[in-house]
Design an enzyme around this catalytic site. Structure first.
Site, PDB file in Angstrom:
ATOM      1  N   ASN A 108     -14.939   4.675  11.390  1.00  0.00           N
ATOM      2  CA  ASN A 108     -14.264   5.860  10.863  1.00  0.00           C
ATOM      3  C   ASN A 108     -14.217   5.850   9.327  1.00  0.00           C
ATOM      4  O   ASN A 108     -14.563   6.837   8.668  1.00  0.00           O
ATOM      5  CB  ASN A 108     -12.848   5.912  11.459  1.00  0.00           C
ATOM      6  N   LYS A 142       2.703  -3.701  11.128  1.00  0.00           N
ATOM      7  CA  LYS A 142       1.374  -3.745  11.755  1.00  0.00           C
ATOM      8  C   LYS A 142       1.506  -4.384  13.126  1.00  0.00           C
ATOM      9  O   LYS A 142       2.349  -5.252  13.335  1.00  0.00           O
ATOM     10  CB  LYS A 142       0.417  -4.595  10.905  1.00  0.00           C
ATOM     11  N   SER A 145      -1.031   9.783   7.425  1.00  0.00           N
ATOM     12  CA  SER A 145      -0.114   9.513   8.539  1.00  0.00           C
ATOM     13  C   SER A 145       1.299   9.965   8.150  1.00  0.00           C
ATOM     14  O   SER A 145       2.057  10.453   8.980  1.00  0.00           O
ATOM     15  CB  SER A 145      -0.090   8.015   8.867  1.00  0.00           C
ATOM     16  N   LYS A 202       0.841  -1.208   0.000  1.00  0.00           N
ATOM     17  CA  LYS A 202       0.000   0.000   0.000  1.00  0.00           C
ATOM     18  C   LYS A 202       0.877   1.259   0.000  1.00  0.00           C
ATOM     19  O   LYS A 202       0.663   2.180  -0.789  1.00  0.00           O
ATOM     20  CB  LYS A 202      -0.856  -0.032   1.277  1.00  0.00           C
ATOM     21  N   THR A 255      -8.890   8.398   5.445  1.00  0.00           N
ATOM     22  CA  THR A 255      -9.073   7.131   4.721  1.00  0.00           C
ATOM     23  C   THR A 255     -10.325   7.202   3.853  1.00  0.00           C
ATOM     24  O   THR A 255     -10.310   6.845   2.667  1.00  0.00           O
ATOM     25  CB  THR A 255      -9.148   5.942   5.704  1.00  0.00           C
TER      26      THR A 255
HETATM   27  N1  GLU Z   1      -4.569   1.215   9.640  1.00  0.00           N
HETATM   28  C1  GLU Z   1      -4.227   1.939   8.482  1.00  0.00           C
HETATM   29  C2  GLU Z   1      -4.226   1.046   7.250  1.00  0.00           C
HETATM   30  O1  GLU Z   1      -4.605  -0.108   7.284  1.00  0.00           O
HETATM   31  C3  GLU Z   1      -2.885   2.640   8.533  1.00  0.00           C
HETATM   32  C4  GLU Z   1      -2.451   3.147   9.840  1.00  0.00           C
HETATM   33  C5  GLU Z   1      -1.354   4.189   9.771  1.00  0.00           C
HETATM   34  O2  GLU Z   1      -1.703   5.301   9.457  1.00  0.00           O
HETATM   35  O3  GLU Z   1      -0.188   3.867  10.048  1.00  0.00           O
HETATM   36  O4  GLU Z   1      -3.885   1.487   6.195  1.00  0.00           O
END
Ligand code: GLU
Length: 413
Positions: A220, A105, A348, A93, A189
């Protein structure tokens, strides 16, 4: 039900893409294993004075392109394979959206809704104490994910700062605004998904009949995506949360849905709608289906009953490889998670950047940068998709793998 291992899914997805593009297999093999992962036990004194031991994880998949980066999942059913898969997806990603991060993660096995705020804080700080030596602004900066929002991110940053003896805002992202969080991160997101959706629709890949969308998940991600969908002039006819869903052919009023959920704790019995199950929502006769909750909801079992022309993955890993194959045979368009939901981590990165440079950007600046980045990511994936005449998932993987592999090659193995 047969449980699909998300880490096996992730590896199969990469293999599929690698079959189409001509990658040196040694790099593909390398990308199938995370650089490292840990399991930690976190002893916590609960409010009643008793000790409970929690299990936490952090998986660091690949850091060729920059520090490991990815969310933190607090969930009763989280496990190491899920965390490893999620860290794998983060590497791809982050490469697809072209930010200078690798993939990581983490998670802890528990239901954050079943502990007090003080217990939640002790669990979070205990977790940071256990993984402190493995993380840091330029090593691995945790972000939010299911069950872990801005308050948890504030504690992670604070605990990390205390342990390292200096304030380090970039030790986590997705923080609250007065703790170094970025404007725009909360909606990022869903907003980013909206940008991708607009670009996808502009290519006329599907012939919408009624311009209807069903969204599974009203957390969210689902909430902010729903706003973008509305602005595009499409109708959200179904929404759901973990307790079930609601349906109205004429469209659901988002304000009203949010207020109802706040007041009653779920969407159930929302005025003017009919209650439906999460399974029913997935199989509705809509133009676009948006899974925005968890993995493995579209499987070999229900894939043949999915009527939507397009699956837009705002959750990570919602489609199993078997379902993916069925959808491809049926010529459905799947916009993969590693493109569709990359707006969160992209923002982020902006938060991390602002923290590292002691800057504070206004919301318009953040969202306009994000907009440009997402359009570019879509165009890059689209170009690969056109070149290979393949699925968007394969195209996104090819693009991501190419970027990661080039970096590994350039620095030497
Ligand atoms: N949980 C978010 C994702 O699956 C990213 C988290 C972050 O910003 O580091 O993309």
């Amino acid at each position: 039900m047969h449980r699909v291992n998300p880490f096996e899914t992730a590896k199969k997805q990469l293999d599929q893409a690698a079959k189409i593009a001509d990658f040196d297999p040694k790099y593909i093999e390398r990308l199938k294993v995370p650089d490292r992962y840990v399991e930690v036990s976190i002893p916590v004194v609960m409010d009643n004075g008793e000790q409970k031991i929690f299990t936490g994880f952090r998986s660091q998949h690949n850091n060729a392109r920059g520090p490991y980066k990815g969310g933190t999942r607090f969930f009763e059913e989280v496990n190491l394979d899920e965390i490893r898969a999620l860290s794998f997806w983060m590497s791809f990603k982050n490469a697809v959206v072209n930010i200078p991060f690798g993939g990581g993660k983490g998670g802890i096995i528990f239901d954050p809704k079943k502990v007090s705020p003080a217990e939640l804080e002790r669990i979070t700080r205990g977790y940071v104490q256990k993984i402190f030596h493995l993380i840091g602004p330029e090593v691995d900066s945790p972000g939010p994910d299911v069950g872990a929002g801005s308050q948890v991110m504030d504690w992670i940053m604070d605990e990390y700062s205390k342990l390292s003896g200096k304030k380090q805002f970039a030790a986590s992202t997705g923080k609250s605004l007065d703790q170094g969080g970025s404007e725009g991160r909360e909606e990022a997101t869903g907003y980013g998904g909206g940008v991708i959706l607009r670009e996808v629709l502009s290519k006329n890949l599907i012939q919408p009949i009624k311009k209807t969308i069903a969204i599974q998940g009203f957390g969210n991600v689902g909430t902010f995506l729903a706003k973008s969908v509305h602005e595009l002039g499409w109708r959200i006819v179904a929404l759901s949360d973990s307790k079930g869903g609601v349906f109205n052919d004429q469209g659901i009023d988002l304000e009203q849905a949010a207020q109802h959920k706040k007041a009653t704790g779920s969407l159930k019995d929302l005025a003017g709608t009919r209650n439906i199950t999460n399974e029913e929502l997935l199989e509705l006769d809509v133009d676009i289906l948006v899974p925005a909750a968890l993995e493995n909801v579209l499987t070999a079992e229900n894939a043949n009953r999915i009527k939507a022309q397009m699956i837009f993955e705002m959750a990570n890993g919602p489609t199993t490889p078997e379902a993916d194959e069925i959808f491809n045979q049926k010529k459905k368009i799947i916009i993969p998670d590693i493109l569709a939901n990359s707006g969160g981590v992209a923002t982020s990165y902006y938060e991390w950047y602002q923290n590292m440079h002691q800057e504070k950007w206004p919301v318009d600046e953040v969202l306009s940068k994000l907009h440009t980045l997402m359009v570019q990511a879509f165009n890059d994936v689209f170009a690969v998709q056109q070149k290979y005449q393949t699925s968007f998932r394969n195209a996104a993987y090819i693009l991501g793998a190419e970027r990661i592999i080039n970096t590994i090659k350039n620095k030497g193995v």
